[in-house]
Design a protein around this motif. Structure first.
Motif, PDB file in Angstrom:
ATOM      1  N   ILE A 485       0.859  -1.186   0.000  1.00 31.76           N
ATOM      2  CA  ILE A 485       0.000   0.000   0.000  1.00 31.76           C
ATOM      3  C   ILE A 485       0.891   1.230   0.000  1.00 31.76           C
ATOM      4  O   ILE A 485       1.845   1.320   0.781  1.00 31.76           O
ATOM      5  CB  ILE A 485      -0.945   0.004   1.219  1.00 31.76           C
ATOM      6  CG1 ILE A 485      -1.801  -1.278   1.239  1.00 31.76           C
ATOM      7  CG2 ILE A 485      -1.837   1.237   1.209  1.00 31.76           C
ATOM      8  CD1 ILE A 485      -2.588  -1.444   2.509  1.00 31.76           C
ATOM      9  N   LEU A 486       0.566   2.178  -0.858  1.00 28.88           N
ATOM     10  CA  LEU A 486       1.290   3.440  -0.917  1.00 28.88           C
ATOM     11  C   LEU A 486       0.701   4.389   0.117  1.00 28.88           C
ATOM     12  O   LEU A 486      -0.485   4.727   0.068  1.00 28.88           O
ATOM     13  CB  LEU A 486       1.197   4.036  -2.325  1.00 28.88           C
ATOM     14  CG  LEU A 486       1.949   5.345  -2.568  1.00 28.88           C
ATOM     15  CD1 LEU A 486       3.450   5.119  -2.446  1.00 28.88           C
ATOM     16  CD2 LEU A 486       1.606   5.903  -3.936  1.00 28.88           C
ATOM     17  N   GLU A 487       1.512   4.817   1.093  1.00 28.09           N
ATOM     18  CA  GLU A 487       1.038   5.719   2.135  1.00 28.09           C
ATOM     19  C   GLU A 487       0.882   7.135   1.571  1.00 28.09           C
ATOM     20  O   GLU A 487       1.660   7.578   0.737  1.00 28.09           O
ATOM     21  CB  GLU A 487       2.014   5.725   3.314  1.00 28.09           C
ATOM     22  CG  GLU A 487       2.055   4.404   4.056  1.00 28.09           C
ATOM     23  CD  GLU A 487       2.845   4.511   5.338  1.00 28.09           C
ATOM     24  OE1 GLU A 487       3.465   5.575   5.563  1.00 28.09           O
ATOM     25  OE2 GLU A 487       2.840   3.544   6.119  1.00 28.09           O
ATOM     26  N   ASP A 488      -0.176   7.823   2.079  1.00 26.38           N
ATOM     27  CA  ASP A 488      -0.461   9.169   1.607  1.00 26.38           C
ATOM     28  C   ASP A 488       0.630  10.136   2.053  1.00 26.38           C
ATOM     29  O   ASP A 488       1.013  10.164   3.231  1.00 26.38           O
ATOM     30  CB  ASP A 488      -1.814   9.641   2.138  1.00 26.38           C
ATOM     31  CG  ASP A 488      -2.965   8.834   1.550  1.00 26.38           C
ATOM     32  OD1 ASP A 488      -2.788   8.319   0.428  1.00 26.38           O
ATOM     33  OD2 ASP A 488      -4.017   8.732   2.202  1.00 26.38           O
ATOM     34  N   SER A 489       1.120  10.931   1.131  1.00 23.59           N
ATOM     35  CA  SER A 489       2.083  11.991   1.415  1.00 23.59           C
ATOM     36  C   SER A 489       2.091  12.917   0.201  1.00 23.59           C
ATOM     37  O   SER A 489       1.364  12.700  -0.776  1.00 23.59           O
ATOM     38  CB  SER A 489       3.476  11.411   1.697  1.00 23.59           C
ATOM     39  OG  SER A 489       3.964  10.717   0.571  1.00 23.59           O
ATOM     40  N   SER A 490       2.903  13.938   0.281  1.00 20.41           N
ATOM     41  CA  SER A 490       2.983  14.887  -0.825  1.00 20.41           C
ATOM     42  C   SER A 490       4.440  15.210  -1.111  1.00 20.41           C
ATOM     43  O   SER A 490       5.294  15.166  -0.217  1.00 20.41           O
ATOM     44  CB  SER A 490       2.203  16.169  -0.501  1.00 20.41           C
ATOM     45  OG  SER A 490       2.752  16.809   0.639  1.00 20.41           O
ATOM     46  N   VAL A 491       4.707  15.562  -2.352  1.00 23.12           N
ATOM     47  CA  VAL A 491       6.040  15.959  -2.808  1.00 23.12           C
ATOM     48  C   VAL A 491       5.892  17.312  -3.477  1.00 23.12           C
ATOM     49  O   VAL A 491       5.224  17.425  -4.519  1.00 23.12           O
ATOM     50  CB  VAL A 491       6.638  14.917  -3.776  1.00 23.12           C
ATOM     51  CG1 VAL A 491       7.997  15.380  -4.264  1.00 23.12           C
ATOM     52  CG2 VAL A 491       6.729  13.560  -3.109  1.00 23.12           C
ATOM     53  N   ASN A 492       6.473  18.339  -2.861  1.00 19.06           N
ATOM     54  CA  ASN A 492       6.348  19.714  -3.368  1.00 19.06           C
ATOM     55  C   ASN A 492       4.888  20.122  -3.531  1.00 19.06           C
ATOM     56  O   ASN A 492       4.514  20.773  -4.510  1.00 19.06           O
ATOM     57  CB  ASN A 492       7.100  19.873  -4.690  1.00 19.06           C
ATOM     58  CG  ASN A 492       8.583  19.665  -4.541  1.00 19.06           C
ATOM     59  OD1 ASN A 492       9.132  19.817  -3.447  1.00 19.06           O
ATOM     60  ND2 ASN A 492       9.256  19.286  -5.624  1.00 19.06           N
ATOM     61  N   GLY A 493       4.065  19.686  -2.562  1.00 17.65           N
ATOM     62  CA  GLY A 493       2.657  20.047  -2.605  1.00 17.65           C
ATOM     63  C   GLY A 493       1.825  19.192  -3.532  1.00 17.65           C
ATOM     64  O   GLY A 493       0.611  19.411  -3.652  1.00 17.65           O
ATOM     65  N   VAL A 494       2.418  18.199  -4.170  1.00 15.94           N
ATOM     66  CA  VAL A 494       1.694  17.320  -5.096  1.00 15.94           C
ATOM     67  C   VAL A 494       1.505  15.960  -4.424  1.00 15.94           C
ATOM     68  O   VAL A 494       2.467  15.420  -3.849  1.00 15.94           O
ATOM     69  CB  VAL A 494       2.464  17.158  -6.424  1.00 15.94           C
ATOM     70  CG1 VAL A 494       1.728  16.218  -7.368  1.00 15.94           C
ATOM     71  CG2 VAL A 494       2.662  18.514  -7.066  1.00 15.94           C
ATOM     72  N   PRO A 495       0.298  15.372  -4.427  1.00 17.05           N
ATOM     73  CA  PRO A 495       0.121  14.041  -3.821  1.00 17.05           C
ATOM     74  C   PRO A 495       1.038  13.024  -4.484  1.00 17.05           C
ATOM     75  O   PRO A 495       1.195  13.002  -5.703  1.00 17.05           O
ATOM     76  CB  PRO A 495      -1.359  13.722  -4.080  1.00 17.05           C
ATOM     77  CG  PRO A 495      -2.004  15.047  -4.299  1.00 17.05           C
ATOM     78  CD  PRO A 495      -0.969  15.920  -4.939  1.00 17.05           C
ATOM     79  N   VAL A 496       1.670  12.199  -3.634  1.00 19.34           N
ATOM     80  CA  VAL A 496       2.614  11.215  -4.168  1.00 19.34           C
ATOM     81  C   VAL A 496       1.911  10.200  -5.057  1.00 19.34           C
ATOM     82  O   VAL A 496       2.516   9.611  -5.951  1.00 19.34           O
ATOM     83  CB  VAL A 496       3.351  10.527  -3.005  1.00 19.34           C
ATOM     84  CG1 VAL A 496       2.423   9.594  -2.251  1.00 19.34           C
ATOM     85  CG2 VAL A 496       4.560   9.769  -3.518  1.00 19.34           C
TER      86      VAL A 496
END
Length: 852
Positions: A485-496
């Protein structure tokens, strides 16, 4: 039923009598020959058990390897007759006769011992072993002569067995019965009165035997007597009873004892022969006796577990049929010839790995048919297993857990149970229990690495597989099924999730979209591995994807700025030294690494021998002195190239003017634009802009002159009125040469306002110094007389008018030159033209005259 089976029943009865209350023992007594389905007893009520417990515990009757005569009705909780019980077939002459069985329960394991005593019923009549007895009795036989008769056999026991014998008729003979040590009776026929062959040669008698049953049963055997002459002495045994012993399993032919008897007669009438009376079928094939010598030998196999002692009737008989009987008692000595028999009470199913220590897994029963020390059994299990064997009662053992079970460490245990007796030598037997361990979800998935790092080229194809994360779960089946499962997070304000995705089954990480290194350098996120247990267990891992740069951006030239249709010119004086810095090409590349390493080279030039470009810094310098032969107008093409594979490049054009004077630059500057084609509309707009600017400039000049004249007239009126006003000093502007490298003559003062773009340069012209300097005292505040002030005002008035006319002429000249330059320029140059004009006209020149 065989004698071996009966012996086992007897041993079971003796052993289970000593089990004690720990097993919950109960006894019943029933008569033999009961019909099938007859009630034996209410076992649930007598043991205090609930009927639900019997069903949930899977209650059953355990009888070992003997026949099942009793069955358990779990619905009613009673014991019933399953098969007809024949006490004689079951126990023979052994008393008491009992059935020993166990009631076993599971979950938890329990067992109870039940003893059922089988009572004898008078269902067998006494019988004789022979159908008829014949005697040859000499008439010389004296009264009191004894003749041994065969004993009757009754399969019943106790009171139902043989009780009395009777003889009919009883004229010459009477019966004599003697009780033997084994409880049987020895029957003898005694001559009461001498016989007379001449009166009666054959005598027929009937021997009747009666048992003690109710009603009694009887059997008969005819006796035929033949009266003979002579030989009137019978053999006499030396001992009435002979005792001997023999070890079981002794070889055939082993001598037991020798029977001796004597006969007072002589000759043939005194010869004694020995015979074994067939009083019981047991000894028929086991023993034999030498007819002439009386030596008793073993002719068969003995088994202590079947028969512990034998009674043999030996008859000593002479040729005249006179006889005497003696008894031989043979005791069988036990030998350790039986291995322990291991019975599994209940075979366990799979064991859960979270079982607590001390849990009963199964129960065992070890039975040794030997006696004494030979029948004592101790059991053990193999080492290195988390189990132990605990004795619970005589020859009963419980297998319990002795440590923690871990299916991931050991999924199956082979427990070898070995039971050995205490005989010499000791005999043993073993059985192996295969115990399967069922899985419990007690292990979380574990990733192969503590963190993952991978790289991908930018401009990748969306959906491309980057790499794979792997997690292992030590559990089994569903508990070991791992989902990612891919955990929710963001990269430079963009959802991973909009950048990468992970396959739930395989752990393959895919790129959702194409990456741009110039926007995102790396992507960091976490992946969770979760198993399929209940409740599920999980773990996570950090993943970093590094975006690798590609040479997908060409260099961008920041300076000089290239505009369509505009002209950028760099002025180089002809007196410039070697290495003179003409300009510097400034470029950047948004790529990174070697893709952003820039190099500069001169691609094309009007005169390649005059200029060079720095390979690394982009500086354009002269490589020799400028000569008069060199053209004023020089055009250079500089190529900026990166170090990528393949490399990308950009080209910038640099215009260079070789001139020492500004007019020369202006005349040549127009040549740069000769070749350009512009439309008439653009020229119209340029001319219109010049006219508007000129109109605004003239209006401004008129307004300024009007205001200044008005102020000048008021000041003059003040001077004429005799007011003593301070002198307003006039400081003409002094313009110095910038660096001494201007393009105008040194007799004029000028300001050169230069930028990197020659289109924004401007000039200010004034008159020579000799015409602008006046004498003042050192303080700059000298007081003048009225005449001097009047003269000074008149001089100022004339000078203002003169300078104004000169300024207008100069402006017209400058506008004319600008118009010539801008006729063919683009609309952007209008701004560059208007700005210096306004600055020059409104802030520079008029201010010098009217600022005060």
């Amino acid at each position: 039923m065989s004698e071996r089976t009966m012996a086992r029943q007897v041993l079971l009865f003796i052993w289970f009598l000593s089990l004690g209350s720990a097993l919950g023992q109960i006894s019943y007594s029933i008569p033999e020959e009961m019909a099938k389905g007859s009630l034996v007893g209410n076992i649930a009520q007598d043991l205090g058990l609930d009927l639900k417990r019997l069903k949930s515990g899977k209650a059953r009757v355990y009888t070992g390897d003997s026949a099942e005569y009793i069955e358990l009705n779990k619905d009613r909780g009673v014991l019933l007759i399953k098969e007809r019980i024949d006490r004689e077939a079951l126990c023979g002459q052994t008393t008491p006769c009992a059935l020993h069985l166990q009631i076993t329960l599971e979950n938890p394991m329990e067992f109870y011992s039940v003893t059922i005593e089988i009572e004898d019923v008078n269902d067998n009549a006494p019988v004789f072993t022979v159908k008829e007895i014949k005697f040859d009795i000499s008439e010389s036989s004296l009264a009191g002569a004894k003749f041994v008769l065969g004993r009757a056999v009754d399969d019943d026991v106790g009171i139902n067995g043989v009780q009395s014998y009777s003889l009919h008729p009883a004229h010459n003979f009477v019966l004599n019965t003697q009780d033997l040590p084994d409880g049987s009776k020895n029957v003898e026929l005694i001559l009461q009165k001498p016989l007379d062959r001449e009166k009666q040669e054959h005598i027929s008698l009937l021997l009747t035997v009666v048992d003690g049953g109710d009603p009694p049963m009887s059997g008969t055997m005819p006796i035929v007597i033949t009266v003979e002459d002579a030989n009137d002495n019978a053999p006499v045994c030396f001992l009435p009873v002979y005792k001997t012993s023999i070890a079981e399993n002794s070889p055939k032919g082993t001598i037991l004892t020798t029977v001796k008897a004597s006969d007072a007669d002589q000759g043939q009438n005194g010869k004694v022969e020995y015979y074994i009376l067939k009083s019981s079928g047991v000894t028929t094939n086991l023993f034999e006796i030498d007819k002439n010598g009386g030596v008793l030998r073993l002719s068969g196999d003995t088994d202590y577990e079947r028969v512990k002692h034998y009674q043999i009737d030996v008859q000593a008989r002479d040729p005249g049929r006179h006889s005497d009987t003696c008894k031989v008692i043979v005791d069988v000595i036990d030998v350790n010839d039986n291995k322990p028999v291991i019975n599994i009470m209940s075979k366990p199913s799979a064991l859960s790995e979270d079982l607590k220590v001390g849990t009963v897994v199964t129960m065992l029963n070890a039975l040794d048919l030997d006696s004494g020390e030979n029948g004592k059994v101790h059991c053990s299990i193999n080492d290195n297993v988390p189990f132990t064997l605990k004795p619970t009662a005589n020859n009963f053992f419980s297998l319990v857990t002795d440590g923690d079970l871990d299916r991931e460490r050991e999924a199956e245990f082979n427990v070898s149970v070995t039971c050995a007796d205490e005989g010499v030598p000791s005999l043993s037997s073993s059985v192996t229990l295969s115990l399967q361990i069922s899985d419990v979800n007690d292990n979380a998935p574990v990733f192969e690495k503590s963190s993952y790092e991978a790289s991908v080229q930018e401009n990748n194809t969306p959906g491309v597989s980057i790499f794979t994360v792997r997690a292992r779960d030590a559990d089994f089946n569903q508990n070991a099924r791992v989902s990612y499962i891919l955990e929710d997070s963001s990269v430079n304000g963009v959802p991973v999730s909009s950048l990468v995705s992970v396959s739930a089954d395989s752990g393959v990480i895919h790129a959702v979209r194409s990456f741009d290194y110039e926007q995102i350098k790396n992507v960091q996120f976490r992946v969770k591995a979760q198993d399929g247990g209940s409740p599920p267990l999980s773990s996570n891992v950090s993943v970093k994807i590094i975006i690798q740069d590609q040479n997908d951006n060409a260099p961008q030239v920041l300076y000089p700025v290239q505009s369509g249709g505009s002209v950028v010119a760099e002025i180089v004086p002809r007196s410039a030294d070697v290495g003179y810095l003409v300009t510097k090409v400034v470029a950047v590349d948004v790529d990174s690494g070697q893709n952003a390493w820039l190099s500069y080279k001169l691609q094309k030039a009007t005169d390649r021998a005059l200029f060079e470009v720095g390979l690394q810094n982009g500086e354009i310098r002269t490589v020799r002195q400028v000569t008069d032969k060199d053209a004023v107008k020089q055009r250079l093409a500089v190529v900026v190239e990166d170090n990528g594979q393949p490399s990308r490049s950009a080209t910038v054009n640099v215009n260079v003017a070789l001139a020492d004077s500004f007019p020369e630059v202006l005349s040549e500057f127009t040549d740069f634009t000769h070749d350009k084609e512009y439309n008439d509309n653009l020229t119209f707009y340029l001319v219109l802009a010049l006219a508007v600017v000129s109109f605004l400039f003239i209006v401004s000049i008129i307004a300024i002159l009007s205001v200044k004249c008005y102020r000048w007239r008021r000041e003059r009126m003040f001077y004429k009125s005799g007011a003593n006003l301070p002198v307003i000093p006039y400081y003409p502007p002094l313009y110095a040469d910038v660096g001494g490298t201007g393009t105008l003559q040194h007799v004029y003062n000028y300001d050169v306002c230069r930028t990197t773009d020659s289109r924004k340069s401007d000039l200010k012209f004034v008159r020579p110094y000799s015409e602008r300097i006046i004498s003042l005292d050192t303080s700059g505040t000298q007081s003048l007389t009225n005449a001097q002030r009047e003269k000074l005002v008149e001089n100022l008035d004339d000078q203002v008018r003169t300078d104004a006319l000169r300024f207008v002429a100069m402006y017209i000249f400058f506008v004319f030159n600008r118009w010539l330059l801008l006729v063919n320029a683009n609309i952007i140059d209008i701004v560059f033209m208007i700005t210096p004009l306004l600055q020059f006209s409104l802030f520079s020149c008029p201010k010098n005259y009217f600022g005060h």
